[in-house]
Design an enzyme around this catalytic site. Sequence first.
Site, mmCIF file in Angstrom:
data_model
loop_
_atom_site.group_PDB
_atom_site.id
_atom_site.type_symbol
_atom_site.label_atom_id
_atom_site.label_comp_id
_atom_site.label_asym_id
_atom_site.label_seq_id
_atom_site.Cartn_x
_atom_site.Cartn_y
_atom_site.Cartn_z
ATOM 1 N N SER A 1 26.558 49.567 17.431
ATOM 2 C CA SER A 1 27.220 49.952 16.049
ATOM 3 C C SER A 1 26.042 50.671 15.206
ATOM 4 O O SER A 1 25.352 51.695 15.586
ATOM 5 C CB SER A 1 27.643 48.720 15.514
ATOM 6 O OG SER A 1 28.609 49.136 14.289
ATOM 7 N N ASP B 1 38.336 50.779 19.949
ATOM 8 C CA ASP B 1 37.750 50.968 18.738
ATOM 9 C C ASP B 1 38.434 51.974 18.156
ATOM 10 O O ASP B 1 39.516 52.715 18.683
ATOM 11 C CB ASP B 1 36.232 51.421 18.901
ATOM 12 C CG ASP B 1 35.286 50.972 17.831
ATOM 13 O OD1 ASP B 1 35.687 50.788 16.811
ATOM 14 O OD2 ASP B 1 34.262 50.780 18.287
ATOM 15 N N HIS C 1 35.223 46.643 19.628
ATOM 16 C CA HIS C 1 34.058 46.941 19.170
ATOM 17 C C HIS C 1 33.077 45.688 19.306
ATOM 18 O O HIS C 1 31.909 45.744 19.390
ATOM 19 C CB HIS C 1 34.074 47.266 17.566
ATOM 20 C CG HIS C 1 32.859 47.941 17.081
ATOM 21 N ND1 HIS C 1 32.522 49.026 16.960
ATOM 22 C CD2 HIS C 1 31.867 46.971 16.345
ATOM 23 C CE1 HIS C 1 31.392 49.058 16.377
ATOM 24 N NE2 HIS C 1 31.146 48.067 15.806
#
EC number: 3.5.1.9
Length: 300
Positions: free
Chosen positions: A157, A244, A276
């Site tokens: 991320s 996601d 995610h």
Amino acid sequence: MYNPRCKDLDRDYFPSYHTTRFQDQPEPNLAVLEHFVRVTKQHGRELTEKQGITVDHLRYGEGRQLVDVFYSEKTTNQAPLFVFVHGGYWQEMDMSMSCSIVGPLVRRGYRVAVMDYNLCPQVTLEQLMTQFTHFLNWIFDYTEMTKVSSLTFAGHSAGAHLLAQILMRPNVITAQRSKMVWALIFLCGVYDLRELSNLESVNPKNILGLNERNIESVSPMLWEYTDVTVWNSTKIYVVAAEHDSTTFIEQSRHYADVLRKKGYKASFTLFKGYDHFDIIEETAIDDSDVSRFLRNIEIE
């Protein structure tokens, strides 16, 4: 836009809204976050309490600029080093939620370095990126001092965004140092910050310190990559999770394309079934799909 059909950018840039898990809960988006925090912290505690793994607590700067290095009594001095950079939109999470990946790697003979960093708004994103460059210099000094045989880096991320700087710091990553890097793994990252800069859900009251002057310089998607040849021996994996948002998936796909066109050995992988968060949670499981993926990188 990376998702032309998107009617709510705030939602598209908030990964927890896109999980297919916890649908029996009143607010699945909160449940997936609570589960992630609980499970990843448990993984971290079990490393030393149940798995017999040793950890050295080190520091590369002030505040939260910390590094934990994990290994076992069987780990050799020249063992390869795996470095993990956590996410949290540059403003959340810490090392205690970043150790899921450690156990299977240590059992395969790695040392694993899990790094932490100062968060916004205590620092601006520009300042954080400068501090991350200092970390890169520190970790390469560490590898040279400890005679590490090779390095693999992974960022998740916001951590993937920070990790992208490794390709843009020739004053820190010399040609000799880049040859030590076996692979770079970008997991579910965000690489173009133009859309999210004005989103209250991601950048409330502009705590990231973004503006027209710096938005391109903090967006890896928009960088001019010129020092490509020194990375000829390094494989780059850009990874997205099926559950996601379209924006996150397409940012990853596009970033892989950008790197390939510049001449890097970059590939894009879309992991079916993952969101995610469980793409990180399941790195703690030796035979999970994502662990097998990491294992295959070693031999490709």
